[in-house]
Design a protein around this motif. Structure first.
Motif, PDB file in Angstrom:
ATOM      1  N   VAL A  71       0.843  -1.195   0.000  1.00  0.00           N
ATOM      2  CA  VAL A  71       0.000   0.000   0.000  1.00  0.00           C
ATOM      3  C   VAL A  71       0.878   1.244   0.000  1.00  0.00           C
ATOM      4  O   VAL A  71       0.621   2.197  -0.753  1.00  0.00           O
ATOM      5  N   LEU A  72       1.917   1.231   0.798  1.00  0.00           N
ATOM      6  CA  LEU A  72       2.821   2.370   0.860  1.00  0.00           C
ATOM      7  C   LEU A  72       3.490   2.620  -0.490  1.00  0.00           C
ATOM      8  O   LEU A  72       3.563   3.761  -0.958  1.00  0.00           O
ATOM      9  N   ASP A  73       3.966   1.555  -1.134  1.00  0.00           N
ATOM     10  CA  ASP A  73       4.570   1.692  -2.467  1.00  0.00           C
ATOM     11  C   ASP A  73       3.565   2.241  -3.475  1.00  0.00           C
ATOM     12  O   ASP A  73       3.900   3.096  -4.301  1.00  0.00           O
ATOM     13  N   ALA A  74       2.336   1.749  -3.418  1.00  0.00           N
ATOM     14  CA  ALA A  74       1.298   2.223  -4.337  1.00  0.00           C
ATOM     15  C   ALA A  74       0.985   3.695  -4.088  1.00  0.00           C
ATOM     16  O   ALA A  74       0.755   4.449  -5.041  1.00  0.00           O
ATOM     17  N   ALA A  75       1.000   4.110  -2.825  1.00  0.00           N
ATOM     18  CA  ALA A  75       0.731   5.514  -2.502  1.00  0.00           C
ATOM     19  C   ALA A  75       1.811   6.417  -3.091  1.00  0.00           C
ATOM     20  O   ALA A  75       1.523   7.547  -3.504  1.00  0.00           O
ATOM     21  N   ASP A  84      -6.535   1.622  -5.047  1.00  0.00           N
ATOM     22  CA  ASP A  84      -6.717   0.211  -5.420  1.00  0.00           C
ATOM     23  C   ASP A  84      -6.169  -0.720  -4.342  1.00  0.00           C
ATOM     24  O   ASP A  84      -6.805  -1.706  -3.974  1.00  0.00           O
ATOM     25  N   LYS A  85      -4.984  -0.407  -3.823  1.00  0.00           N
ATOM     26  CA  LYS A  85      -4.373  -1.256  -2.793  1.00  0.00           C
ATOM     27  C   LYS A  85      -5.137  -1.177  -1.474  1.00  0.00           C
ATOM     28  O   LYS A  85      -5.262  -2.179  -0.766  1.00  0.00           O
ATOM     29  N   VAL A  86      -5.627   0.000  -1.134  1.00  0.00           N
ATOM     30  CA  VAL A  86      -6.423   0.132   0.092  1.00  0.00           C
ATOM     31  C   VAL A  86      -7.707  -0.668  -0.048  1.00  0.00           C
ATOM     32  O   VAL A  86      -8.118  -1.381   0.882  1.00  0.00           O
ATOM     33  N   ARG A  87      -8.348  -0.597  -1.212  1.00  0.00           N
ATOM     34  CA  ARG A  87      -9.574  -1.370  -1.457  1.00  0.00           C
ATOM     35  C   ARG A  87      -9.271  -2.875  -1.367  1.00  0.00           C
ATOM     36  O   ARG A  87     -10.026  -3.632  -0.757  1.00  0.00           O
ATOM     37  N   GLU A  88      -8.161  -3.285  -1.943  1.00  0.00           N
ATOM     38  CA  GLU A  88      -7.744  -4.691  -1.876  1.00  0.00           C
ATOM     39  C   GLU A  88      -7.539  -5.122  -0.425  1.00  0.00           C
ATOM     40  O   GLU A  88      -7.994  -6.192  -0.006  1.00  0.00           O
ATOM     41  N   ALA A  92      -9.717  -7.834   1.850  1.00  0.00           N
ATOM     42  CA  ALA A  92      -9.072  -8.931   2.575  1.00  0.00           C
ATOM     43  C   ALA A  92      -9.481  -8.910   4.047  1.00  0.00           C
ATOM     44  O   ALA A  92      -9.749  -9.961   4.639  1.00  0.00           O
ATOM     45  N   ILE A  93      -9.545  -7.729   4.631  1.00  0.00           N
ATOM     46  CA  ILE A  93      -9.972  -7.605   6.036  1.00  0.00           C
ATOM     47  C   ILE A  93     -11.394  -8.108   6.188  1.00  0.00           C
ATOM     48  O   ILE A  93     -11.714  -8.849   7.124  1.00  0.00           O
ATOM     49  N   ALA A  94     -12.271  -7.743   5.251  1.00  0.00           N
ATOM     50  CA  ALA A  94     -13.658  -8.191   5.308  1.00  0.00           C
ATOM     51  C   ALA A  94     -13.738  -9.710   5.247  1.00  0.00           C
ATOM     52  O   ALA A  94     -14.517 -10.334   5.978  1.00  0.00           O
ATOM     53  N   ARG A  95     -12.922 -10.330   4.394  1.00  0.00           N
ATOM     54  CA  ARG A  95     -12.924 -11.804   4.316  1.00  0.00           C
ATOM     55  C   ARG A  95     -12.450 -12.414   5.625  1.00  0.00           C
ATOM     56  O   ARG A  95     -12.994 -13.429   6.083  1.00  0.00           O
ATOM     57  N   LEU A  96     -11.430 -11.810   6.251  1.00  0.00           N
ATOM     58  CA  LEU A  96     -10.919 -12.322   7.521  1.00  0.00           C
ATOM     59  C   LEU A  96     -11.961 -12.210   8.621  1.00  0.00           C
ATOM     60  O   LEU A  96     -12.103 -13.109   9.446  1.00  0.00           O
TER      61      LEU A  96
END
Length: 99
Positions: A71-75, A84-88, A92-96
């Motif tokens: 996420v940091l690299d994408a930012a 996009d990375k934050v949404r991803e 993932a958090i929602a699935r967990l």
């Protein structure tokens, strides 16, 4: 697993993750033996709970690595890439949380 042309965020901790997963794999095999041996249900459930917690710890570590690296690299790349990375990560958090 998705690969986007970069090293995975967890690559520096890869050996530690593999060791933890090998221990978890051994625990799961132990649970299967317990079932084969008709071990008392509550004792089996206790071991299932331990494995679940161990997998959650791995998941949280991977998520932390993802946010700290991917996420940091994408930012740094662009606002769109960061979103996009934050949404991803949120997906993932929602699935967990649902698991």
């Amino acid at each position: 697993m998705r690969y986007h042309g970069r090293m995975s965020g967890y690559s520096g901790d890869k050996e530690a993750y593999l060791k933890r997963l090998a221990r978890i794999e051994g625990q799961v095999r132990g649970i299967a033996r317990m079932v084969e041996e008709d071990t008392y249900c509550i004792d089996v459930l206790t071991q299932v709970s331990a494995v679940t917690k161990a997998l959650q710890a791995v998941s949280l570590g991977l998520l932390e690595d993802h946010v700290g690296h991917c996420v940091l690299d994408a930012a740094r790349e662009s606002d769109e890439a960061a979103a996009d990375k934050v949404r991803e990560a949120s997906d993932a958090i929602a699935r967990l949380v649902r698991s």
